[in-house]
Scaffold this motif. Structure first.
Motif, PDB file in Angstrom:
ATOM      1  N   VAL A  23       0.823  -1.202   0.000  1.00 30.98           N
ATOM      2  CA  VAL A  23       0.000   0.000   0.000  1.00 30.98           C
ATOM      3  C   VAL A  23       0.862   1.259   0.000  1.00 30.98           C
ATOM      4  CG1 VAL A  23      -1.712   1.330   1.305  1.00 30.98           C
ATOM      5  CG2 VAL A  23      -1.965  -1.152   1.065  1.00 30.98           C
ATOM      6  N   GLU A  24       1.946   1.262   0.745  1.00 24.61           N
ATOM      7  CA  GLU A  24       2.757   2.472   0.856  1.00 24.61           C
ATOM      8  C   GLU A  24       3.850   2.558  -0.207  1.00 24.61           C
ATOM      9  OE1 GLU A  24       4.413   2.364   4.781  1.00 24.61           O
ATOM     10  OE2 GLU A  24       5.943   0.885   4.269  1.00 24.61           O
ATOM     11  N   TYR A  25       3.886   1.606  -1.135  1.00 25.75           N
ATOM     12  CA  TYR A  25       4.976   1.576  -2.125  1.00 25.75           C
ATOM     13  C   TYR A  25       5.041   2.866  -2.948  1.00 25.75           C
ATOM     14  CZ  TYR A  25       7.955   0.140  -5.969  1.00 25.75           C
ATOM     15  OH  TYR A  25       8.960   0.080  -6.901  1.00 25.75           O
ATOM     16  N   GLY A  26       3.875   3.328  -3.439  1.00 29.24           N
ATOM     17  CA  GLY A  26       3.865   4.538  -4.250  1.00 29.24           C
ATOM     18  C   GLY A  26       4.352   5.755  -3.486  1.00 29.24           C
ATOM     19  N   LEU A  27       4.023   5.823  -2.204  1.00 33.63           N
ATOM     20  CA  LEU A  27       4.495   6.930  -1.368  1.00 33.63           C
ATOM     21  C   LEU A  27       6.011   6.857  -1.180  1.00 33.63           C
ATOM     22  CD1 LEU A  27       1.709   6.916   1.378  1.00 33.63           C
ATOM     23  CD2 LEU A  27       1.836   8.333  -0.686  1.00 33.63           C
ATOM     24  N   ARG A  40       7.399   7.797   8.423  1.00 32.10           N
ATOM     25  CA  ARG A  40       6.318   7.863   9.406  1.00 32.10           C
ATOM     26  C   ARG A  40       5.011   8.299   8.751  1.00 32.10           C
ATOM     27  NH1 ARG A  40       7.427  10.920  14.977  1.00 32.10           N
ATOM     28  NH2 ARG A  40       8.830   9.111  15.110  1.00 32.10           N
ATOM     29  N   GLU A  41       5.082   9.290   7.848  1.00 31.84           N
ATOM     30  CA  GLU A  41       3.869   9.778   7.191  1.00 31.84           C
ATOM     31  C   GLU A  41       3.287   8.715   6.271  1.00 31.84           C
ATOM     32  OE1 GLU A  41       2.385  13.148   3.957  1.00 31.84           O
ATOM     33  OE2 GLU A  41       4.352  13.362   4.910  1.00 31.84           O
ATOM     34  N   ARG A  42       4.151   8.042   5.501  1.00 32.35           N
ATOM     35  CA  ARG A  42       3.601   7.059   4.566  1.00 32.35           C
ATOM     36  C   ARG A  42       2.997   5.866   5.306  1.00 32.35           C
ATOM     37  NH1 ARG A  42       9.386   6.017   3.073  1.00 32.35           N
ATOM     38  NH2 ARG A  42       9.922   3.896   3.775  1.00 32.35           N
ATOM     39  N   ARG A  43       3.587   5.490   6.455  1.00 37.49           N
ATOM     40  CA  ARG A  43       3.012   4.393   7.224  1.00 37.49           C
ATOM     41  C   ARG A  43       1.640   4.787   7.775  1.00 37.49           C
ATOM     42  NH1 ARG A  43       4.873  -0.496   9.104  1.00 37.49           N
ATOM     43  NH2 ARG A  43       5.931  -0.329   7.067  1.00 37.49           N
ATOM     44  N   ALA A  44       1.518   6.025   8.266  1.00 38.88           N
ATOM     45  CA  ALA A  44       0.235   6.503   8.789  1.00 38.88           C
ATOM     46  C   ALA A  44      -0.822   6.565   7.692  1.00 38.88           C
ATOM     47  CB  ALA A  44       0.418   7.870   9.432  1.00 38.88           C
ATOM     48  N   ARG A  45      -0.436   7.051   6.513  1.00 37.63           N
ATOM     49  CA  ARG A  45      -1.391   7.138   5.409  1.00 37.63           C
ATOM     50  C   ARG A  45      -1.785   5.760   4.904  1.00 37.63           C
ATOM     51  NH1 ARG A  45       0.870  11.763   1.378  1.00 37.63           N
ATOM     52  NH2 ARG A  45      -0.638  10.729  -0.013  1.00 37.63           N
ATOM     53  N   ALA A  46      -0.840   4.823   4.902  1.00 37.41           N
ATOM     54  CA  ALA A  46      -1.146   3.455   4.470  1.00 37.41           C
ATOM     55  C   ALA A  46      -2.128   2.792   5.431  1.00 37.41           C
ATOM     56  CB  ALA A  46       0.141   2.638   4.369  1.00 37.41           C
ATOM     57  N   GLU A  47      -1.939   3.017   6.726  1.00 36.03           N
ATOM     58  CA  GLU A  47      -2.858   2.449   7.709  1.00 36.03           C
ATOM     59  C   GLU A  47      -4.254   3.057   7.564  1.00 36.03           C
ATOM     60  OE1 GLU A  47      -0.812   3.203  11.347  1.00 36.03           O
ATOM     61  OE2 GLU A  47       0.401   1.361  11.241  1.00 36.03           O
ATOM     62  N   GLN A  48      -4.321   4.355   7.271  1.00 37.76           N
ATOM     63  CA  GLN A  48      -5.611   4.994   7.046  1.00 37.76           C
ATOM     64  C   GLN A  48      -6.302   4.418   5.809  1.00 37.76           C
ATOM     65  OE1 GLN A  48      -4.698   9.168   6.775  1.00 37.76           O
ATOM     66  NE2 GLN A  48      -4.349   9.415   8.985  1.00 37.76           N
ATOM     67  N   ALA A  49      -5.523   4.161   4.755  1.00 45.01           N
ATOM     68  CA  ALA A  49      -6.092   3.606   3.528  1.00 45.01           C
ATOM     69  C   ALA A  49      -6.626   2.195   3.761  1.00 45.01           C
ATOM     70  CB  ALA A  49      -5.047   3.599   2.414  1.00 45.01           C
ATOM     71  N   LEU A  50      -5.889   1.398   4.539  1.00 44.85           N
ATOM     72  CA  LEU A  50      -6.362   0.048   4.860  1.00 44.85           C
ATOM     73  C   LEU A  50      -7.626   0.094   5.703  1.00 44.85           C
ATOM     74  CD1 LEU A  50      -3.017  -1.852   5.571  1.00 44.85           C
ATOM     75  CD2 LEU A  50      -4.586  -2.219   3.657  1.00 44.85           C
ATOM     76  N   GLU A  51      -7.699   1.056   6.600  1.00 46.16           N
ATOM     77  CA  GLU A  51      -8.907   1.202   7.414  1.00 46.16           C
ATOM     78  C   GLU A  51     -10.102   1.584   6.536  1.00 46.16           C
ATOM     79  OE1 GLU A  51     -10.480   3.701  11.352  1.00 46.16           O
ATOM     80  OE2 GLU A  51      -8.372   3.795  10.726  1.00 46.16           O
ATOM     81  N   ALA A  52      -9.850   2.428   5.518  1.00 47.09           N
ATOM     82  CA  ALA A  52     -10.929   2.862   4.630  1.00 47.09           C
ATOM     83  C   ALA A  52     -11.530   1.708   3.849  1.00 47.09           C
ATOM     84  CB  ALA A  52     -10.416   3.931   3.663  1.00 47.09           C
ATOM     85  N   VAL A  53     -10.712   0.672   3.562  1.00 37.67           N
ATOM     86  CA  VAL A  53     -11.222  -0.493   2.815  1.00 37.67           C
ATOM     87  C   VAL A  53     -11.482  -1.677   3.751  1.00 37.67           C
ATOM     88  CG1 VAL A  53     -10.106   0.231   0.677  1.00 37.67           C
ATOM     89  CG2 VAL A  53      -8.887  -1.316   2.226  1.00 37.67           C
ATOM     90  N   ALA A  67      -4.149   2.411  -4.349  1.00 32.91           N
ATOM     91  CA  ALA A  67      -4.495   3.531  -5.224  1.00 32.91           C
ATOM     92  C   ALA A  67      -4.987   4.734  -4.427  1.00 32.91           C
ATOM     93  CB  ALA A  67      -5.558   3.094  -6.233  1.00 32.91           C
ATOM     94  N   LEU A  68      -5.786   4.486  -3.393  1.00 35.18           N
ATOM     95  CA  LEU A  68      -6.369   5.576  -2.610  1.00 35.18           C
ATOM     96  C   LEU A  68      -5.334   6.313  -1.765  1.00 35.18           C
ATOM     97  CD1 LEU A  68      -9.664   3.864  -1.354  1.00 35.18           C
ATOM     98  CD2 LEU A  68      -9.471   5.660  -3.086  1.00 35.18           C
ATOM     99  N   VAL A  69      -4.255   5.624  -1.375  1.00 31.01           N
ATOM    100  CA  VAL A  69      -3.281   6.230  -0.463  1.00 31.01           C
ATOM    101  C   VAL A  69      -2.600   7.444  -1.096  1.00 31.01           C
ATOM    102  CG1 VAL A  69      -1.197   4.929  -1.118  1.00 31.01           C
ATOM    103  CG2 VAL A  69      -1.544   5.595   1.270  1.00 31.01           C
ATOM    104  N   ASN A  70      -2.589   7.499  -2.424  1.00 29.23           N
ATOM    105  CA  ASN A  70      -1.979   8.634  -3.114  1.00 29.23           C
ATOM    106  C   ASN A  70      -2.908   9.846  -3.188  1.00 29.23           C
ATOM    107  OD1 ASN A  70       0.590   7.428  -3.863  1.00 29.23           O
ATOM    108  ND2 ASN A  70      -0.595   6.133  -5.238  1.00 29.23           N
ATOM    109  N   ARG A  71      -4.139   9.665  -2.693  1.00 35.87           N
ATOM    110  CA  ARG A  71      -5.143  10.737  -2.671  1.00 35.87           C
ATOM    111  C   ARG A  71      -5.342  11.375  -4.039  1.00 35.87           C
ATOM    112  NH1 ARG A  71      -2.732  13.422   2.920  1.00 35.87           N
ATOM    113  NH2 ARG A  71      -3.287  11.679   4.281  1.00 35.87           N
ATOM    114  N   PRO A  72      -5.643  10.554  -5.053  1.00 33.61           N
ATOM    115  CA  PRO A  72      -5.853  11.107  -6.389  1.00 33.61           C
ATOM    116  C   PRO A  72      -7.189  11.832  -6.479  1.00 33.61           C
ATOM    117  CG  PRO A  72      -6.426   8.796  -6.384  1.00 33.61           C
ATOM    118  CD  PRO A  72      -5.863   9.097  -5.017  1.00 33.61           C
ATOM    119  N   LYS A  73      -7.299  12.725  -7.453  1.00 27.40           N
ATOM    120  CA  LYS A  73      -8.586  13.376  -7.722  1.00 27.40           C
ATOM    121  C   LYS A  73      -9.544  12.403  -8.401  1.00 27.40           C
ATOM    122  CE  LYS A  73      -7.693  17.623  -6.328  1.00 27.40           C
ATOM    123  NZ  LYS A  73      -8.437  18.251  -5.202  1.00 27.40           N
ATOM    124  N   VAL A  74      -8.979  11.482  -9.188  1.00 28.22           N
ATOM    125  CA  VAL A  74      -9.781  10.530  -9.953  1.00 28.22           C
ATOM    126  C   VAL A  74      -9.189   9.143  -9.789  1.00 28.22           C
ATOM    127  CG1 VAL A  74     -10.537   9.841 -12.265  1.00 28.22           C
ATOM    128  CG2 VAL A  74     -10.459  12.265 -11.659  1.00 28.22           C
TER     129      VAL A  74
END
Length: 333
Positions: free
Chosen positions: A98-102, A110-123, A149-156
């Motif tokens: 999940v955090e590979y793209g970051l 630390r930021e990418r791990r936190a964002r990856a955990e948030q993305a996993l929680e979202a799914v 895909a969501l962890v990168n916070r894309p517009k689309v």
């Protein structure tokens, strides 16, 4: 009016003598779940690839959030794509996937791990980060790809038939979950599929593709209940088409008309015909009836009663005039 998330203008794509996309104009609203529906070879995936930047249009433009990105490479576009095969790295854990793209973008650990955990929680995969993809089910792997895909916070977010490899029950479950995730994250989803049920179940709007062109765009209800062409009527669900002498006999009008099978009732009066096939399908039974007027009609009945019509039996069919749709026109009078 707000700027569309995606605007396609005069979009064309040829591969040698083959015109895969034959001139498309389309706007997709910010935050919309939009599906591109059509058979293989209809141009829907080619359009998705041009939005993503994987293919360059032969003609026309692609704009994202009002910005012309037609000539920008894929990595400079604020989109992410989820493919049918998921393409997870088998040697990495779920959270590392999940955090590979970051990591490639050099986001601090630390930021990418936190964002990856948030993305996993979202799914709905919180706590699964330490597993390897091989230890997860097909549906879970699909959600990992979505989180990546969501962890990168894309517009689309572009989704190219991501549920195609799943079995029927899991696919139906993921349809509901995917729509809920889209509502929760609030970004634009563009979903490519050849499955009519998927498109009708999840979409805010649907574009039906036919031979490189868009045959109709509308809400699922509008596309199903008011098909614009015979192709749309036949591809989106099952439809009985009435033309020629049969149309004149059964509607009193010239033209091409559509009647959905579930709108028809087998009763004691109406248009006479003979049952040629009876197909039991669990919750429903499908009857194929050859009418004396010259049309072959499919009728769907829920299995609520016994004593159904049998093959070879004479029956009569009725329907309400408001359910007779003139293709390219309005409801029949």
């Amino acid at each position: 009016m707000s700027t569309p998330a995606i605007r396609l203008s005069g979009l064309r794509k040829t591969f040698g003598p083959v015109e895969a996309v034959a001139g498309i104009d389309l706007e997709i609203t910010d935050g919309e779940f939009f599906s591109m529906l059509g058979p293989s070879g209809s141009g829907k995936t080619t359009v998705l690839r041009m939005i993503a930047g994987f293919d360059r249009p032969t003609a026309g433009t692609v704009a994202l959030g009002g910005r012309d990105v037609t000539r920008l490479p894929a990595y400079e576009r604020d989109v992410n794509t989820v493919f049918q095969d998921y393409a997870l790295f088998p040697h990495l854990s779920v959270i590392e996937n999940v955090e590979y793209g970051l990591k490639v973008r050099k986001v601090p650990r630390r930021e990418r791990r936190a964002r990856a955990e948030q993305a996993l929680e979202a799914v709905q995969l919180a706590g699964f980060g330490g597993r390897k993809p091989s230890a997860m089910s097909g549906g879970q792997r699909q959600r990992v790809a979505l989180a990546r895909a969501l962890v990168n916070r894309p517009k689309v977010l572009l989704l190219d038939e991501p549920l195609g490899a799943l079995d029927l029950k899991l696919r139906e479950q993921m349809q509901v979950e995917l729509k809920q995730i889209q509502r929760d994250v609030g970004i634009t989803f563009v979903f490519v599929t050849h499955d009519q049920d998927e498109a009708l179940t999840m979409s805010d709007r649907v574009a039906v593709f036919d031979a490189g062109r868009i045959a109709q765009v509308g809400t699922p209800e509008a596309v199903y209940e008011q098909p614009a062409t015979p192709f749309v009527a036949g591809f989106v669900g099952t439809s009985n088409l009435l033309t020629g002498a049969a149309a004149r006999s059964l509607t009193g009008r010239d033209g091409t008309f559509s009647v959905r099978p579930e709108k028809i009732t087998i009763g004691a009066e109406g248009a006479p015909g003979t049952v040629s096939e009876v197909i039991y399908a669990g919750p429903v039974t499908r009857f194929v009836v050859d009418l004396d007027a010259g049309a072959r009609m499919v009728v769907v009945e829920q299995n609520r009663r016994t004593g159904k019509a049998q093959r070879g039996e004479r029956v009569q069919l009725t329907w309400q005039q408001e359910h007779v749709i003139e293709i390219g026109g309005n409801r029949a009078a």
